[in-house]
Design a protein around this motif. Structure first.
Motif, short mmCIF file in Angstrom:
data_model
loop_
_atom_site.label_atom_id
_atom_site.label_comp_id
_atom_site.label_asym_id
_atom_site.label_seq_id
_atom_site.Cartn_x
_atom_site.Cartn_y
_atom_site.Cartn_z
N GLU A 46 37.57 50.32 43.44
CA GLU A 46 36.49 49.75 42.64
C GLU A 46 36.99 48.59 41.78
O GLU A 46 36.26 47.61 41.57
N THR A 47 38.24 48.67 41.31
CA THR A 47 38.81 47.56 40.55
C THR A 47 38.93 46.32 41.41
O THR A 47 38.57 45.21 40.98
N LEU A 48 39.45 46.47 42.62
CA LEU A 48 39.58 45.32 43.52
C LEU A 48 38.22 44.72 43.86
O LEU A 48 38.05 43.49 43.86
N LEU A 49 37.26 45.56 44.14
CA LEU A 49 35.92 45.08 44.48
C LEU A 49 35.28 44.38 43.28
O LEU A 49 34.57 43.37 43.44
N ARG A 50 35.52 44.90 42.06
CA ARG A 50 34.98 44.26 40.87
C ARG A 50 35.60 42.87 40.66
O ARG A 50 34.89 41.90 40.32
N LEU A 51 36.90 42.75 40.87
CA LEU A 51 37.56 41.45 40.73
C LEU A 51 37.04 40.47 41.77
O LEU A 51 36.90 39.27 41.50
N TRP A 52 36.73 40.97 42.95
CA TRP A 52 36.17 40.10 43.99
C TRP A 52 34.75 39.67 43.62
O TRP A 52 34.41 38.47 43.69
N ARG A 53 33.92 40.61 43.21
CA ARG A 53 32.53 40.28 42.90
C ARG A 53 32.41 39.43 41.64
O ARG A 53 31.54 38.55 41.56
N THR A 54 33.26 39.68 40.65
CA THR A 54 33.15 38.99 39.36
C THR A 54 33.78 37.60 39.38
O THR A 54 33.19 36.64 38.90
N TYR A 55 34.98 37.52 39.97
CA TYR A 55 35.73 36.26 39.89
C TYR A 55 35.93 35.59 41.25
O TYR A 55 36.51 34.50 41.31
N GLY A 56 35.50 36.23 42.31
CA GLY A 56 35.70 35.66 43.64
C GLY A 56 37.10 35.80 44.18
O GLY A 56 37.49 35.08 45.10
N VAL A 57 37.89 36.70 43.60
CA VAL A 57 39.25 36.93 44.11
C VAL A 57 39.14 37.61 45.47
O VAL A 57 38.66 38.74 45.56
N ALA A 58 39.59 36.94 46.50
CA ALA A 58 39.41 37.46 47.85
C ALA A 58 40.72 37.81 48.54
O ALA A 58 40.73 38.21 49.69
N VAL A 59 41.85 37.65 47.83
CA VAL A 59 43.17 37.99 48.39
C VAL A 59 43.94 38.78 47.36
O VAL A 59 44.06 38.36 46.20
N PHE A 60 44.46 39.93 47.76
CA PHE A 60 45.27 40.77 46.88
C PHE A 60 46.56 41.14 47.60
O PHE A 60 46.54 41.64 48.73
N LYS A 61 47.69 40.90 46.93
CA LYS A 61 48.96 41.41 47.42
C LYS A 61 49.14 42.81 46.85
O LYS A 61 49.20 42.99 45.64
N LEU A 62 49.23 43.81 47.73
CA LEU A 62 49.37 45.20 47.31
C LEU A 62 50.85 45.57 47.30
O LEU A 62 51.53 45.55 48.33
N ASP A 63 51.36 45.91 46.11
CA ASP A 63 52.79 46.14 45.92
C ASP A 63 52.99 47.47 45.18
O ASP A 63 52.03 48.07 44.67
N GLY A 64 54.24 47.92 45.11
CA GLY A 64 54.56 49.14 44.38
C GLY A 64 54.03 50.40 45.03
O GLY A 64 53.89 51.44 44.38
N VAL A 65 53.72 50.34 46.32
CA VAL A 65 53.10 51.46 47.02
C VAL A 65 54.17 52.50 47.39
O VAL A 65 55.23 52.15 47.92
N LYS A 66 53.88 53.79 47.14
CA LYS A 66 54.80 54.89 47.45
C LYS A 66 54.07 55.91 48.31
O LYS A 66 53.30 56.72 47.80
#
Length: 318
Positions: A57-77
């Motif tokens: 939901e955070t990623l989708l909100r950043l996309w809908r609010t600011y148009g951020v369409a690329v996310f580097k996903l890091d720190g994954v365990k």
């Protein structure tokens, strides 16, 4: 690298003092210059990704609010099957609810994470982390990784980095394969078969390096879409810093494409590339030094590079 929401319920909310208007000014500045905005993001791995839905939901909100369409996903365990299942649910939710408009770049450089052949329907792969600060970035090693992987993974699905060759030159001393011995456009060309990632502060580039990058990036942007539609395969010798190597791009019709060929730090100036398009018409698009070409009686392409650490980028058509 985890437990973000336990530390701060508003962990992914822009800082109210540093960003009093949220990310709107950044988004507006990027949009006015035709730049797509991307962000680094670390999903919360704690509790086997118990907060996966909140992260989505955070990623989708950043996309809908600011148009951020690329996310580097890091720190994954991904330490357990349950963690893996919830992480995949996160990827699926973001991909589906954005109508595949959001691109997820999965960092696979460390930890237990998705690999080259897992969940291939989701995004792209951030392949390696290397830094001149640590003295562990060598252009020929990055080129070798891409060359080897391109046999099995679509090259366009991977991100490979190039660094500012003028930084930390003292860490390499007289090393003949040091980054500082290569031109900036050669470094870009060495990862151009994949998705080139400028892993640097652009303001730190020297004037000549910036000019070289401007030229090759201009050529790349003109041909990028056609290159991405091609099948990419490694040609020549395995890169080791002292080889003739490269990539052949073949369009779906099989009658045109591109050649990206390199003379590494090798004393010989000429090399015959076999298993190439037979006597195709070549058009040189970009190079960092004089290069001549011809065909052997058998129809193989022979290139003569004027100097070591030289590349040539051709368009071909039968």
């Amino acid at each position: 690298w985890e437990g973000y929401y336990a530390a701060d319920a508003d962990f992914w909310t822009p800082h109210p003092e540093r960003f009093p208007r949220g990310l709107y000014p950044v988004a507006e500045h990027a949009a006015a210059r035709g730049v797509a905005l991307g962000l680094w993001f670390s999903p919360d791995s704690s509790g086997e990704f118990a907060n996966w839905r909140r992260d989505a939901e955070t990623l989708l909100r950043l996309w809908r609010t600011y148009g951020v369409a690329v996310f580097k996903l890091d720190g994954v365990k991904l330490h357990t099957p349950a963690a893996r299942a919830k992480y995949l649910s996160l990827l699926e939710m973001v991909t589906a609810q954005s109508g595949r408009c959001v691109m997820l770049q999965q960092d696979i450089t460390a930890e237990q994470r998705m690999g080259y052949l897992a969940a291939r329907e989701y995004g792209t792969l951030f392949v390696e982390n290397r830094y001149t600060d640590f003295g562990n970035y060598y252009p020929h090693r990055t080129l070798r990784n891409l060359w080897m992987l391109a046999r099995y993974v679509p090259a366009q699905r991977m991100l490979f980095e190039l660094l500012n060759p003028a930084r930390n030159t003292e860490r390499y001393r007289a090393d003949p394969l040091a980054p500082g011995r290569y031109t900036a456009d050669y470094l870009f060309a060495s990862v151009m078969a994949a998705q080139p990632l400028l892993w640097m502060e652009l303001s730190g580039l020297g004037r000549q390096d910036a000019a070289r990058l401007q030229q090759i990036i201009g050529v790349y942007r003109l041909h990028r879409e056609a290159m991405w539609a091609c099948d990419v395969r490694p040609v020549g010798q395995e890169p080791d810093g002292r080889s003739f190597t490269g990539f052949a791009f073949t369009s779906p019709c099989g009658q045109k494409g591109y050649l990206l060929l390199f003379r590494e730090n090798v004393p010989e100036s000429a090399f015959t590339f076999t298993r190439m398009p037979q006597k195709a018409r070549l058009r040189l698009l970009c190079a960092n030094g004089p290069v001549g070409q011809g065909y052997t009686p058998a129809g193989d392409l022979c290139l003569r590079f004027a100097a070591p650490r030289t590349y040539a980028f051709y368009q071909w058509q039968t």
